[in-house]
Design a protein around this motif. Sequence first.
Motif, PDB file in Angstrom:
ATOM      1  N   PHE A  53      10.159  -2.071   4.028  1.00 24.24           N
ATOM      2  CA  PHE A  53       9.319  -0.883   4.203  1.00 24.24           C
ATOM      3  C   PHE A  53       9.064  -0.535   5.663  1.00 24.24           C
ATOM      4  CE2 PHE A  53       8.172  -1.955  -0.197  1.00 24.24           C
ATOM      5  CZ  PHE A  53       8.401  -0.713  -0.770  1.00 24.24           C
ATOM      6  N   HIS A  89      12.363   1.817   4.745  1.00 22.11           N
ATOM      7  CA  HIS A  89      11.968   2.992   3.961  1.00 22.11           C
ATOM      8  C   HIS A  89      11.102   3.944   4.791  1.00 22.11           C
ATOM      9  CE1 HIS A  89      10.927   5.265   0.339  1.00 22.11           C
ATOM     10  NE2 HIS A  89       9.647   5.172   0.676  1.00 22.11           N
ATOM     11  N   MET A  90      10.114   3.398   5.481  1.00 22.28           N
ATOM     12  CA  MET A  90       9.211   4.264   6.223  1.00 22.28           C
ATOM     13  C   MET A  90       9.945   5.046   7.313  1.00 22.28           C
ATOM     14  SD  MET A  90       5.833   3.453   8.488  1.00 22.28           S
ATOM     15  CE  MET A  90       6.635   2.221   9.453  1.00 22.28           C
ATOM     16  N   GLY A 113       0.976   5.460   0.089  1.00 20.79           N
ATOM     17  CA  GLY A 113       0.243   6.691   0.358  1.00 20.79           C
ATOM     18  C   GLY A 113      -0.494   6.678   1.691  1.00 20.79           C
ATOM     19  N   THR A 114      -0.167   5.712   2.545  1.00 22.41           N
ATOM     20  CA  THR A 114      -0.842   5.613   3.847  1.00 22.41           C
ATOM     21  C   THR A 114      -0.639   6.884   4.668  1.00 22.41           C
ATOM     22  OG1 THR A 114      -0.551   3.237   3.852  1.00 22.41           O
ATOM     23  CG2 THR A 114      -0.996   4.266   5.986  1.00 22.41           C
ATOM     24  N   ARG A 115       0.612   7.274   4.806  1.00 17.99           N
ATOM     25  CA  ARG A 115       0.873   8.508   5.557  1.00 17.99           C
ATOM     26  C   ARG A 115       1.271   9.589   4.551  1.00 17.99           C
ATOM     27  NH1 ARG A 115       3.383   8.817  11.225  1.00 17.99           N
ATOM     28  NH2 ARG A 115       5.375   8.288  10.255  1.00 17.99           N
ATOM     29  N   PHE A 139       7.281   8.572  -9.720  1.00 15.98           N
ATOM     30  CA  PHE A 139       7.151   9.311  -8.455  1.00 15.98           C
ATOM     31  C   PHE A 139       6.926  10.773  -8.782  1.00 15.98           C
ATOM     32  CE2 PHE A 139       9.014  12.002  -5.215  1.00 15.98           C
ATOM     33  CZ  PHE A 139       8.649  11.423  -4.006  1.00 15.98           C
ATOM     34  N   ALA A 179      11.965   7.928   5.820  1.00 12.36           N
ATOM     35  CA  ALA A 179      11.190   8.987   5.153  1.00 12.36           C
ATOM     36  C   ALA A 179      10.257   9.716   6.110  1.00 12.36           C
ATOM     37  CB  ALA A 179      10.367   8.370   4.013  1.00 12.36           C
ATOM     38  N   ALA A 180      10.056   9.157   7.305  1.00 17.90           N
ATOM     39  CA  ALA A 180       9.017   9.677   8.204  1.00 17.90           C
ATOM     40  C   ALA A 180       9.307  11.098   8.680  1.00 17.90           C
ATOM     41  CB  ALA A 180       8.866   8.751   9.402  1.00 17.90           C
ATOM     42  N   GLN A 190      15.416  12.610  -0.044  1.00 18.18           N
ATOM     43  CA  GLN A 190      16.119  11.693  -0.936  1.00 18.18           C
ATOM     44  C   GLN A 190      17.602  11.574  -0.576  1.00 18.18           C
ATOM     45  OE1 GLN A 190      15.024   9.388  -2.750  1.00 18.18           O
ATOM     46  NE2 GLN A 190      16.962   8.789  -3.707  1.00 18.18           N
ATOM     47  N   ARG A 208       0.846  -1.185   0.000  1.00 21.07           N
ATOM     48  CA  ARG A 208       0.000   0.000   0.000  1.00 21.07           C
ATOM     49  C   ARG A 208       0.883   1.237   0.000  1.00 21.07           C
ATOM     50  NH1 ARG A 208      -5.250  -1.010   0.847  1.00 21.07           N
ATOM     51  NH2 ARG A 208      -5.800  -2.919   1.945  1.00 21.07           N
ATOM     52  N   ARG A 222       2.860  13.228  -1.949  1.00 23.13           N
ATOM     53  CA  ARG A 222       3.223  12.262  -2.994  1.00 23.13           C
ATOM     54  C   ARG A 222       2.009  11.972  -3.868  1.00 23.13           C
ATOM     55  NH1 ARG A 222       4.462   7.450   0.142  1.00 23.13           N
ATOM     56  NH2 ARG A 222       3.528   8.554   1.888  1.00 23.13           N
TER      57      ARG A 222
HETATM   58  C1  HEM Z   1       6.223   5.876   2.454  1.00 22.33           C
HETATM   59  C2  HEM Z   1       6.932   3.051  -1.386  1.00 22.33           C
HETATM   60  C3  HEM Z   1      10.166   6.232  -3.125  1.00 22.33           C
HETATM   61  C4  HEM Z   1       8.951   9.293   0.395  1.00 22.33           C
HETATM   62  C5  HEM Z   1       6.169   4.812   1.607  1.00 22.33           C
HETATM   63  C6  HEM Z   1       5.443   3.589   1.826  1.00 22.33           C
HETATM   64  C7  HEM Z   1       5.620   2.814   0.741  1.00 22.33           C
HETATM   65  C8  HEM Z   1       6.492   3.519  -0.160  1.00 22.33           C
HETATM   66  C9  HEM Z   1       5.043   1.420   0.491  1.00 22.33           C
HETATM   67  C10 HEM Z   1       4.635   3.238   3.079  1.00 22.33           C
HETATM   68  C11 HEM Z   1       3.196   3.646   3.001  1.00 22.33           C
HETATM   69  C12 HEM Z   1       2.964   5.131   3.010  1.00 22.33           C
HETATM   70  O1  HEM Z   1       2.957   5.792   4.053  1.00 22.33           O
HETATM   71  O2  HEM Z   1       2.780   5.656   1.910  1.00 22.33           O
HETATM   72  C13 HEM Z   1       7.890   3.656  -2.179  1.00 22.33           C
HETATM   73  C14 HEM Z   1       8.456   3.080  -3.367  1.00 22.33           C
HETATM   74  C15 HEM Z   1       9.376   3.965  -3.855  1.00 22.33           C
HETATM   75  C16 HEM Z   1       9.372   5.118  -2.970  1.00 22.33           C
HETATM   76  C17 HEM Z   1       8.078   1.715  -3.940  1.00 22.33           C
HETATM   77  C18 HEM Z   1      10.264   3.883  -5.064  1.00 22.33           C
HETATM   78  C19 HEM Z   1      10.051   3.048  -6.072  1.00 22.33           C
HETATM   79  C20 HEM Z   1      10.117   7.347  -2.322  1.00 22.33           C
HETATM   80  C21 HEM Z   1      10.878   8.551  -2.539  1.00 22.33           C
HETATM   81  C22 HEM Z   1      10.521   9.420  -1.552  1.00 22.33           C
HETATM   82  C23 HEM Z   1       9.553   8.746  -0.709  1.00 22.33           C
HETATM   83  C24 HEM Z   1      11.868   8.787  -3.679  1.00 22.33           C
HETATM   84  C25 HEM Z   1      11.001  10.830  -1.297  1.00 22.33           C
HETATM   85  C26 HEM Z   1      12.208  11.265  -1.555  1.00 22.33           C
HETATM   86  C27 HEM Z   1       8.089   8.650   1.239  1.00 22.33           C
HETATM   87  C28 HEM Z   1       7.498   9.258   2.411  1.00 22.33           C
HETATM   88  C29 HEM Z   1       6.731   8.259   3.026  1.00 22.33           C
HETATM   89  C30 HEM Z   1       6.850   7.067   2.194  1.00 22.33           C
HETATM   90  C31 HEM Z   1       7.679  10.694   2.875  1.00 22.33           C
HETATM   91  C32 HEM Z   1       5.903   8.386   4.311  1.00 22.33           C
HETATM   92  C33 HEM Z   1       6.751   7.973   5.487  1.00 22.33           C
HETATM   93  C34 HEM Z   1       5.979   8.091   6.782  1.00 22.33           C
HETATM   94  O3  HEM Z   1       5.792   9.226   7.246  1.00 22.33           O
HETATM   95  O4  HEM Z   1       5.570   7.058   7.314  1.00 22.33           O
HETATM   96  N1  HEM Z   1       6.822   4.748   0.384  1.00 22.33           N
HETATM   97  N2  HEM Z   1       8.464   4.886  -1.969  1.00 22.33           N
HETATM   98  N3  HEM Z   1       9.342   7.495  -1.211  1.00 22.33           N
HETATM   99  N4  HEM Z   1       7.687   7.338   1.133  1.00 22.33           N
HETATM  100 FE1  HEM Z   1       8.114   6.093  -0.364  1.00 22.33          FE
END
Ligand code: HEM
Length: 366
Positions: A240, A276-277, A188-190, A313, A280-281, A327, A186, A292
Amino acid sequence: THAYPFYGPGPQAGIATPPQRHIVYMTFDLTSTDPRDLQILLARWSASIAQMMKGEPISKVDPGRPNAGALDTGEALDLAPASLSVTVGLGPGVFDDRLGLQAFRPKALRPLKHLPGDALLPEISGGDLSLQACADDPQVAYHAVRVLARLAKSTGTAATRWAIMGFGRASAGVGQSTPRNLLGFRDGTRNIVTEQDRAKFVWSDNPGWGAGGSYQVVRKIRMFIESWDTDRVDDQNEVFGRFKVSGAPLTGTHEFDTPDFKAQGPHGPVIPANAHMRLAAHEHHNGLKILRRGYNYTDGINSLGMLDAGLLFLSYQNDPHAFETLQTRLGASDALNEYISHIASGVFFVPPAPPEGSYIGAHMFA
Ligand code: HEM
């Protein structure tokens, strides 16, 4: 089927708009250094986008004169507006010394700096203008970009640079359930969903451009799908910091449970240090958030027969530095880096929507 308005007051559609199902994204290089040409193109684009967002063609498809050519190519004629939004972005090149528009440069607009993990292909990066067309019908989105590209070319003002088609939104807006990206998680959760957060993190207050502008960052991020698919699900969860099926954080049971970054398991933190989470949090970036608005994409298969697909993205923020900050951390340490590669990049200022009767960027030519 829904029709969004093109004209303001307020921001252009396609930023806070709940993500539609499909996207066609294209960037352009200016081929004229006469600011009058850019003015005419932005005026024509604006009028045409307003028509198409209403579900109407930009001209008669059968012109009155039998030997005349039609401006509208016709393939969206019987299709509804399909929630079309076309969002116009201005790249750094619009404000360099070629056109004499330096005085209007939005103050945070400049090419992104080199970031860790960048594997950018110059031929599919950058651009002076961008069009983000989103719709619930892919043919409606494609038609919009096609006729706008034709206008750019026929006036000799801009030439196509790179393009990408995405299917399946990989981000959620207000009232939408959270979709999944091609890694099966999923996405875009947060995310930013409240106007309060948009005011704080998304809309920029560039002097001269009015309220409701924003900076668009675009990245084409390839996924190594075959490699990901051999990875065990419990390892994928750790990449993640969330459970694949429910989307819950590893420290919770429901998707929207607040992650507990401090919780410890037998082998260290439950949400791993390189998840990842975690990286990025906003909790680990002094509260910083971005909006996003990504989509899944595929280019078919590559020359080795491997699936060529990933994440288109797209993020919106009041300063591209916000993206760079995130990033810089992700590119250096994210567990996800084993399975992805950033191959294309761009940055654009998205001006506010023009009032009815005007066009995007009009104040530069007053
Ligand atoms: C969170 C996937 C790249 C920023 C997440 C989540 C997933 C995800 C599954 C957890 C659910 C959510 O809260 O949306 C991916 C994938 C990426 C990618 C598959 C590359 C193929 C990036 C990049 C950035 C980014 C390049 C920014 C530079 C974030 C942020 C969160 C997040 C800010 C929320 C973190 C939080 O506050 O919990 N991403 N993402 N993501 N991602 Fe990514």
